[in-house]
Scaffold this active site. Sequence first.
Site, short mmCIF file in Angstrom:
data_model
loop_
_atom_site.label_atom_id
_atom_site.label_comp_id
_atom_site.label_asym_id
_atom_site.label_seq_id
_atom_site.Cartn_x
_atom_site.Cartn_y
_atom_site.Cartn_z
N THR A 141 42.29 45.48 48.11
CA THR A 141 42.70 46.36 47.01
C THR A 141 41.55 46.56 46.01
O THR A 141 41.14 47.70 45.72
CB THR A 141 43.92 45.77 46.28
OG1 THR A 141 44.93 45.51 47.27
CG2 THR A 141 44.46 46.70 45.23
N LYS A 200 44.83 32.20 34.18
CA LYS A 200 44.28 33.18 33.23
C LYS A 200 44.18 32.60 31.83
O LYS A 200 43.17 32.78 31.15
CB LYS A 200 45.15 34.44 33.23
CG LYS A 200 45.04 35.24 34.53
CD LYS A 200 46.10 36.31 34.60
CE LYS A 200 45.93 37.19 35.83
NZ LYS A 200 47.06 38.11 36.01
N1 LIG Z 1 45.03 43.33 43.55
C1 LIG Z 1 44.92 43.33 42.22
O1 LIG Z 1 45.47 44.19 41.52
C2 LIG Z 1 44.10 42.28 41.54
C3 LIG Z 1 43.95 42.31 40.14
C4 LIG Z 1 43.16 41.37 39.50
C5 LIG Z 1 42.54 40.36 40.25
N2 LIG Z 1 42.73 40.33 41.60
C6 LIG Z 1 42.05 39.26 42.36
O2 LIG Z 1 40.98 39.85 43.10
C7 LIG Z 1 40.80 39.16 44.35
C8 LIG Z 1 40.97 40.18 45.49
O3 LIG Z 1 42.27 40.70 45.43
P1 LIG Z 1 42.76 41.85 46.42
O4 LIG Z 1 44.13 42.21 45.98
O5 LIG Z 1 41.73 42.92 46.50
O6 LIG Z 1 42.82 41.04 47.80
P2 LIG Z 1 43.05 41.64 49.27
O7 LIG Z 1 43.60 43.01 49.20
O8 LIG Z 1 43.78 40.59 50.02
O9 LIG Z 1 41.55 41.74 49.86
C9 LIG Z 1 40.74 40.64 50.15
C10 LIG Z 1 39.53 41.10 50.93
O10 LIG Z 1 38.68 39.97 51.13
C11 LIG Z 1 38.38 39.85 52.53
N3 LIG Z 1 38.36 38.43 52.83
C12 LIG Z 1 39.24 37.50 52.48
N4 LIG Z 1 38.89 36.29 52.95
C13 LIG Z 1 37.74 36.48 53.63
C14 LIG Z 1 36.87 35.62 54.35
N5 LIG Z 1 37.10 34.31 54.48
N6 LIG Z 1 35.75 36.14 54.90
C15 LIG Z 1 35.51 37.46 54.79
N7 LIG Z 1 36.28 38.34 54.12
C16 LIG Z 1 37.39 37.84 53.55
C17 LIG Z 1 39.51 40.52 53.26
O11 LIG Z 1 39.04 40.98 54.51
P3 LIG Z 1 39.99 41.76 55.56
O12 LIG Z 1 40.32 43.05 54.86
O13 LIG Z 1 39.21 41.95 56.77
O14 LIG Z 1 41.20 40.89 55.72
C18 LIG Z 1 39.86 41.67 52.30
O15 LIG Z 1 39.06 42.78 52.55
C19 LIG Z 1 41.86 38.05 44.35
O16 LIG Z 1 41.29 36.86 43.89
C20 LIG Z 1 42.90 38.54 43.37
O17 LIG Z 1 43.61 37.48 42.76
C21 LIG Z 1 43.48 41.26 42.26
#
Ligand SMILES: NC(=O)c1ccc[n+]([C@@H]2O[C@H](COP(=O)([O-])OP(=O)(O)OC[C@H]3O[C@@H](n4cnc5c(N)ncnc54)[C@H](OP(=O)(O)O)[C@@H]3O)[C@@H](O)[C@H]2O)c1
Length: 408
Positions: free
Chosen positions: A10, A202
């Site tokens: 995301t 947080k």
């Molecule tokens: N979503 C939000 O609105 C939001 C807001 C604030 C903070 N955050 C924080 O931001 C971070 C990312 O959130 P997200 O929602 O973007 O997560 P997400 O949609 O689950 O995406 C995670 C990405 O990281 C990759 N990844 C995960 N583990 C990996 C590994 N071991 N090796 C290589 N690639 C890996 C995944 O690859 P694949 O795609 O190939 O699986 C995916 O592309 C988190 O810590 C979350 O708490 C999120």
Amino acid sequence: MKIGLLGLGTVGAGAYEIIENQKGRLQEFYQEELTVERILVRNLNKKRPVEVPDGKLTCDADEILNDPSIDVILSLMGGMEPAKTYILKALQNGKHVITSNKAVVAANLSLFLNEAKKSNVAFLFEGAVGGGIPIIKPLKQQRRLNQIEAIEGILNGTTNFILTQMMENKLEFDTVLADAQARGYAEADPSADIDGFDVQRKIAILSSLAYGQEIPTEKVYTRGIRSIRGIDTDYFQSKNLDVKLVASSAQQDDAISIWVEPCIVDPSHRFYAIKNSDNVVSFIGHLSGRLDFVGAGAGMDPTANAVISDLMDILDNHYQADIIPLAIAKNVGPTHASQDYYLRVDLLSCTKSEQARLAEQLLNLGLANNQEIYQGMIEGIEASMMRAIVSDVEKECGSIFYARRLRG
Ligand SMILES: NC(=O)c1ccc[n+]([C@@H]2O[C@H](COP(=O)([O-])OP(=O)(O)OC[C@H]3O[C@@H](n4cnc5c(N)ncnc54)[C@H](OP(=O)(O)O)[C@@H]3O)[C@@H](O)[C@H]2O)c1
């Protein structure tokens, strides 16, 4: 400037899209071309929300972390490991690091700041707290002169959405949670949100920065909203109150009180109007008084915007002063002050003897009994006593929900 992305979920896809879509504008502004060189993912064949040219994706982190041409790492993957190892390696290899991963920041803030200082690079994490709300930068800037005395906020969009829906549509917790999961607002494993751990991280990060002391997350007394039921929200509605999951910390002399708990507010309170997935963060400074920041607490564009704001601070060379030393926090714990509380205890599944013992205590506090469900407001009870009651009831048999009354 060459960028390495760790994660294309995301936030990663949002950041990639902003960099690609705003390339011309950024280049005009900074007289420098911004290029995403490589992107780390787990699965090369997964369908992505953004189109990425062939050859940019990799599953080998070292291709990014050891590439001397890459200046900045955007670490936008969740979890502790391998995120911690990658961030450390990037900093040690002299790369600036920006992350939105609150879990890894809350657990390693001092370590990352020290590594960044050693390598004379930036470690920035605006997207990790408050999603789209710019709060880290103003906090770091203000604390230089404006001594921060307290922080308070609604810091999780999922729980605020659940509570708003329960209140406005008279729905049960399980129904709203299932709906939030179906719409993608809540994770399949919702514990980090509904048990308060996301908010715990947080408020630990914000408070560490505000008071200059690293606060371990386990020192933050934390209650989530898992045990709230329609009987509670019906009660709040009947009294014209609303319920929120609130994080709070305050520094007095050398002690820091810090907690995450459900709270009730009346319509005159500024948190009353914060509905659904919106968040609010307030801090009180000895010069500024109270400052309130309101906005989207998460989501692709708002969080990616926070990440790119950090990137622009690096381009502006505005990060040196952000590297602040953190002392080890010594005197940290939950508050002991007297508060008013709403309390509901369900003793239906207790044995007769347990019921009798606990009932006496609950009736003495002034709660009304309706078929072994005890409910009502308790005025002026010490927070430590409330915690003792909760632990006693939960240890024995009953289900319990309580909410602190927030005033002001
Ligand atoms: N979503 C939000 O609105 C939001 C807001 C604030 C903070 N955050 C924080 O931001 C971070 C990312 O959130 P997200 O929602 O973007 O997560 P997400 O949609 O689950 O995406 C995670 C990405 O990281 C990759 N990844 C995960 N583990 C990996 C590994 N071991 N090796 C290589 N690639 C890996 C995944 O690859 P694949 O795609 O190939 O699986 C995916 O592309 C988190 O810590 C979350 O708490 C999120």
